[in-house]
Design a protein around this motif. Structure first.
Motif, short mmCIF file in Angstrom:
data_model
loop_
_atom_site.label_atom_id
_atom_site.label_comp_id
_atom_site.label_asym_id
_atom_site.label_seq_id
_atom_site.Cartn_x
_atom_site.Cartn_y
_atom_site.Cartn_z
N UNK B 187 0.86 -1.17 0.00
CA UNK B 187 0.00 0.00 0.00
C UNK B 187 0.91 1.23 0.00
N UNK B 188 0.61 2.16 -0.92
CA UNK B 188 1.43 3.37 -1.03
C UNK B 188 0.61 4.55 -0.53
N UNK B 189 1.10 5.24 0.49
CA UNK B 189 0.40 6.41 1.00
C UNK B 189 1.22 7.66 0.76
N UNK B 190 0.52 8.80 0.59
CA UNK B 190 1.22 10.05 0.31
C UNK B 190 1.82 10.60 1.60
N UNK B 191 3.09 10.97 1.54
CA UNK B 191 3.73 11.60 2.69
C UNK B 191 4.47 10.63 3.56
N UNK B 192 4.98 11.14 4.69
CA UNK B 192 5.83 10.35 5.56
C UNK B 192 5.02 9.73 6.69
N UNK B 193 5.57 8.70 7.29
CA UNK B 193 4.93 8.03 8.41
C UNK B 193 5.97 7.82 9.51
N UNK B 194 5.53 7.57 10.76
CA UNK B 194 6.49 7.44 11.86
C UNK B 194 7.36 6.19 11.72
N UNK B 195 8.56 6.25 12.29
CA UNK B 195 9.40 5.07 12.40
C UNK B 195 10.46 4.94 11.34
N UNK B 196 11.41 4.04 11.61
CA UNK B 196 12.48 3.77 10.67
C UNK B 196 12.00 2.75 9.64
N UNK B 197 12.75 2.63 8.53
CA UNK B 197 12.42 1.60 7.55
C UNK B 197 12.51 0.23 8.22
N UNK B 198 11.53 -0.61 7.95
CA UNK B 198 11.52 -1.94 8.54
C UNK B 198 10.73 -2.03 9.82
N UNK B 199 10.26 -0.88 10.34
CA UNK B 199 9.51 -0.91 11.59
C UNK B 199 8.05 -1.27 11.33
N UNK B 200 7.40 -1.76 12.37
CA UNK B 200 6.02 -2.23 12.25
C UNK B 200 5.06 -1.06 12.42
N UNK B 201 4.05 -1.01 11.56
CA UNK B 201 3.05 0.05 11.66
C UNK B 201 1.65 -0.56 11.53
N UNK B 202 0.67 0.17 12.00
CA UNK B 202 -0.72 -0.24 11.81
C UNK B 202 -1.34 0.63 10.74
N UNK B 203 -2.05 0.02 9.80
CA UNK B 203 -2.74 0.76 8.75
C UNK B 203 -4.24 0.64 9.03
N UNK B 204 -4.91 1.78 9.15
CA UNK B 204 -6.32 1.77 9.52
C UNK B 204 -7.06 2.73 8.61
N UNK B 205 -8.27 2.36 8.20
CA UNK B 205 -9.10 3.29 7.44
C UNK B 205 -9.30 4.54 8.27
N UNK B 206 -9.21 5.71 7.64
CA UNK B 206 -9.25 6.96 8.40
C UNK B 206 -10.53 7.08 9.22
#
Lengths: 124, 213
Positions: B187-206
């Motif tokens: 999934x490609x989102x516009x802009x930056x997100x928290x954390x370093x490359x390889x870190x775990x994130x949660x993706x949630x519908x806004x």
């Protein structure tokens, strides 16, 4: 760079964009949208810099327009660029021709043209 | 249920969108996330879905956890997250959640831990201005006054001081979904997100998408 990122950008790279280099006089044909109509606009000048790599690669074209220096930066792989024509090739001793910014008058467009350069070299 | 899946931040790049504009994007490898457990009001006192992501060797997993994964019919996951729901979840344990669920979703929220920066001063941590560098100044990157004198006789709680900075859980809301690749689970989102490359994130519908749409 990461292989997944390379895969994503690979299909957006255009392979017909390697025909020019720094110092060349080019005519950049760009698509301009005005409302629903699309037309081609040409920006002609000297390539003074080419930097970055992959999808991030850009080039700077400088021209003197009505006595005023104008520079435009294009992404090399932009789909808005129809084609890039090379008018004249040149021989440069710099990777970035920023010294042209300080030149006034005739000297502002002066670069060593490859055709002339090679002719004089052969004469010697 | 607002779809939430776990992903891994791959990194940032740029791509050309439909209007031929070069947009900055963050690439997230998200899912497939097996549903490991469904919690409901009757059985657990609240509604939630437990999802997993990634893989782990069997020898590094306790017998108890192995049994938990086996019960759901899923392979062993390295990451587990519980997602709270308002109403009883419609999904069943053993189902897979993929990025295809975000097809047609315009905006997402990304939740992740920011990069840890260690013990930092107030200039970096809180953006204090600091003092002049030279001209006899002896006040460079200090935080200034810590408070008053005999009254109140102590430093107010919450006073901004040097300390550990970063590695905080942060949510970035309303990031535009630029592209979804269901085949590669991207999934490609516009802009930056928290954390370093390889870190775990949660993706949630806004959660604010109804207002913004």
């Amino acid at each position: 760079m990461n292989s997944i990122i390379n895969e994503i950008t690979a299909d957006q790279l255009k392979d017909d964009r390697s025909n020019f280099k720094v110092g060349d006089g080019v005519r950049v044909h760009t698509r301009v949208r005005e409302g629903n109509k699309e037309r081609i606009q040409v920006f002609a000048g000297i390539v003074i810099a080419r930097k970055g790599s992959g999808i991030h690669e850009t080039f700077t074209v400088r021209r003197i327009s009505f006595g005023e220096g104008v520079e435009r930066v294009f992404p090399v792989h932009s789909p808005n660029i129809e084609k890039i024509e090379v008018d004249r090739e040149s021989v440069t001793m710099r990777a970035r021709m920023y010294y042209l910014r300080d030149r006034i008058g005739k000297a502002a467009n002066k670069v060593k043209e490859k055709r002339l350069y090679e002719a004089t070299k052969a004469a010697k | 249920m607002n779809t939430t899946i776990i992903g891994k931040k791959i990194g940032m790049t740029q791509i050309f969108n439909e209007e031929n504009e070069l947009v900055p994007v963050t690439v997230i490898e998200a899912g497939p996330c097996p549903v490991l457990q469904v919690k409901t009001q009757e059985t657990d006192g609240y509604n939630a879905v437990q999802i997993g992501f990634g893989s782990r060797k069997e020898k590094n997993t306790s017998k108890a956890m192995q049994g938990h994964f086996k019960k759901a019919g899923a392979s062993i996951c390295s990451q587990l997250t519980e997602v709270r729901c308002e109403e009883a979840p419609e999904v069943q344990a053993g189902e897979q959640l993929t990025v295809a669920a975000f097809e047609g979703v315009a905006k997402v929220d990304i939740i992740g831990d920011t990069k840890g920066r260690g013990f930092q001063g107030v200039v970096k941590r809180y953006g204090f201005a600091g003092g002049p560098a030279s001209h006899g100044s002896m006040f460079h990157r200090r935080g200034g006054s810590y408070g008053n004198c005999q009254w109140p006789g102590h430093v107010w709680p919450g006073k901004k001081m040097p300390g550990r900075f970063g590695n905080h859980r942060r949510t970035v809301q309303n990031l535009k979904v630029v592209k979804i690749d269901a085949e590669k689970n991207l999934i490609l989102v516009k802009g930056s997100i928290p954390g370093a490359n390889g870190s775990t994130v949660l993706v949630r519908g806004s959660i604010k998408r109804k207002k913004s749409a």
